[in-house]
Write an enzyme that holds these catalytic residues in place. Structure first.
Site, PDB file in Angstrom:
ATOM      1  N   ASP A 162       0.852  -1.201   0.000  1.00  0.00           N
ATOM      2  CA  ASP A 162       0.000   0.000   0.000  1.00  0.00           C
ATOM      3  C   ASP A 162       0.885   1.247   0.000  1.00  0.00           C
ATOM      4  O   ASP A 162       2.022   1.225   0.469  1.00  0.00           O
ATOM      5  CB  ASP A 162      -0.921   0.016   1.229  1.00  0.00           C
ATOM      6  CG  ASP A 162      -2.202   0.813   0.986  1.00  0.00           C
ATOM      7  OD1 ASP A 162      -3.260   0.190   0.825  1.00  0.00           O
ATOM      8  OD2 ASP A 162      -2.126   2.062   0.943  1.00  0.00           O
ATOM      9  N   SER A 177     -15.516  -2.620 -10.925  1.00  0.00           N
ATOM     10  CA  SER A 177     -16.620  -1.980 -10.194  1.00  0.00           C
ATOM     11  C   SER A 177     -17.879  -2.192 -11.035  1.00  0.00           C
ATOM     12  O   SER A 177     -17.793  -2.383 -12.256  1.00  0.00           O
ATOM     13  CB  SER A 177     -16.343  -0.484 -10.062  1.00  0.00           C
ATOM     14  OG  SER A 177     -17.511   0.209  -9.656  1.00  0.00           O
ATOM     15  N   TYR A 234     -13.542   7.664 -13.013  1.00  0.00           N
ATOM     16  CA  TYR A 234     -13.671   6.363 -12.346  1.00  0.00           C
ATOM     17  C   TYR A 234     -14.353   5.351 -13.270  1.00  0.00           C
ATOM     18  O   TYR A 234     -13.903   4.211 -13.403  1.00  0.00           O
ATOM     19  CB  TYR A 234     -14.455   6.538 -11.044  1.00  0.00           C
ATOM     20  CG  TYR A 234     -14.489   5.313 -10.168  1.00  0.00           C
ATOM     21  CD1 TYR A 234     -13.390   4.981  -9.370  1.00  0.00           C
ATOM     22  CD2 TYR A 234     -15.600   4.484 -10.121  1.00  0.00           C
ATOM     23  CE1 TYR A 234     -13.419   3.862  -8.552  1.00  0.00           C
ATOM     24  CE2 TYR A 234     -15.635   3.365  -9.306  1.00  0.00           C
ATOM     25  CZ  TYR A 234     -14.538   3.057  -8.527  1.00  0.00           C
ATOM     26  OH  TYR A 234     -14.563   1.936  -7.726  1.00  0.00           O
ATOM     27  N   ASP A 274       4.023   2.842  -4.168  1.00  0.00           N
ATOM     28  CA  ASP A 274       3.072   3.606  -4.984  1.00  0.00           C
ATOM     29  C   ASP A 274       2.910   2.814  -6.279  1.00  0.00           C
ATOM     30  O   ASP A 274       3.824   2.766  -7.115  1.00  0.00           O
ATOM     31  CB  ASP A 274       3.641   5.000  -5.255  1.00  0.00           C
ATOM     32  CG  ASP A 274       2.703   5.836  -6.130  1.00  0.00           C
ATOM     33  OD1 ASP A 274       1.755   5.269  -6.728  1.00  0.00           O
ATOM     34  OD2 ASP A 274       2.950   7.047  -6.236  1.00  0.00           O
TER      35      ASP A 274
END
Ligand SMILES: NC(=O)c1ccc[n+]([C@@H]2O[C@H](COP(=O)([O-])OP(=O)(O)OC[C@H]3O[C@@H](n4cnc5c(N)ncnc54)[C@H](O)[C@@H]3O)[C@@H](O)[C@H]2O)c1
Length: 275
Positions: free
Chosen positions: A37, A164, A177, A63
């Site tokens: 992370d 998603s 997004y 990153d």
């Protein structure tokens, strides 16, 4: 016996939310887990929680928009675990704005974290997984009284990318997004075609609204009342928000041998939200 016994896994975005739940679940099922992370302290805390339960985990601050960090994470998994066969790309960010209001820097950030990272992690992880595949095929050929492992039994590895519901349909005030998650869904198919012959399965999990810090950040970005936003987000056939563990269980299925003939697919985990 756990479903992930002997597996060596990287989970990105594992300091929080779905990534954190996935790191815990894969470790509980026997995997050694690299907890990756941008939030190094958060990653360390999760790795510590896993180790406190007697499982193996190492934290790495990285990153995932940076090539050098992704390469270093894969190198670290190989050094610590002796190889890599499982990659879960959970790191993600959202910026709730339409094309007029979205700043160019936020477009770039969302595309880098949600899309470029999937390419960068695969860029470094797939060759290692393919190497493992060859080694395992070779040892299977000698171990199993001369019988070669059939293609269906090869275990090069498994990658799960987190898309998603908004990678499959549009949503309001989330132009970058939606673009990024649509890309993740179709990158998954492309990667499944490219790397299937190396014994690497690549699948996508598309969660619906799941109770994590990201969902609460969305309420703030929209200037909405958090309780009202969460209540509205829970409106779906199963009438509740997802939990990080709901999504982690689907990820476990797709990285374990339970899904050994599944690749290039998208599993929607959303309480029926887009049904
Ligand atoms: N929560 C939801 O409702 C929902 C719905 C659909 C999809 N998702 C997706 O699920 C994934 C996980 O989301 P979450 O809800 O658990 O969010 P979260 O905010 O709880 O966790 C995301 C993690 O990604 C990390 N991260 C962000 N940028 C990074 C970078 N550059 N390098 C490394 N790590 C970075 C963050 O530090 C954080 O720990 C994301 O890809 C998100 O888009 C979430």
């Amino acid at each position: 016996m756990g479903a992930m016994d002997g597996r060596r896994a990287i989970v990105t975005g594992a300091a929080s939310g779905i990534g954190r739940a996935t790191a815990h679940l894969l470790a509980r099922e026997g995997a050694r887990v690299l907890v990756v992370d941008l939030d190094g302290d958060g990653a360390e805390a999760v790795a510590h929680e896993i180790r406190a339960k007697g499982r193996e985990a190492i934290a790495v601050r990285a990153d995932v928009t940076r090539d050098a960090d992704c390469r270093a994470a894969v190198d670290q998994a190989v050094e610590a675990f002796g190889g890599l066969d499982t990659l879960v790309n959970c790191a993600g960010v959202i910026r709730r704005a339409n094309a007029v209001d979205l700043a160019e820097a936020d477009w770039d950030l969302v595309m880098a974290v949600n899309v470029k990272s999937v390419y960068l992690m695969a860029h470094h992880a797939v060759p290692v997984m393919a190497g493992s595949a060859m080694a395992e095929s070779a040892s299977a050929a000698t171990d199993d009284r001369g019988r070669r492992a059939s293609d269906g039994q090869r275990r090069g590895g498994a990658i799960v990318n987190i898309g998603s519901g908004w990678g499959l349909k549009g949503g309001p005030d989330a132009v970058a997004y939606c673009a990024s998650k649509g890309a993740v869904v179709n990158m998954t198919r492309a990667m499944a075609i490219d790397h299937g012959p190396q014994g690497i399965r690549v699948n996508c999990v598309c969660p619906g609204d799941t109770d994590t810090p990201m969902l609460r950040a969305e309420a703030r970005q929209l200037g909405a009342d958090e309780a009202a936003f969460l209540a509205e987000s829970a409106e779906r056939p199963l009438a509740r928000l997802g939990t990080p563990d709901d999504v982690a269980q689907a990820i476990l299925y797709l990285v374990s041998d339970a899904s050994s003939w599944v690749t290039g697919t998208t599993l929607v985990v959303d309480g029926g939200g887009i049904a």
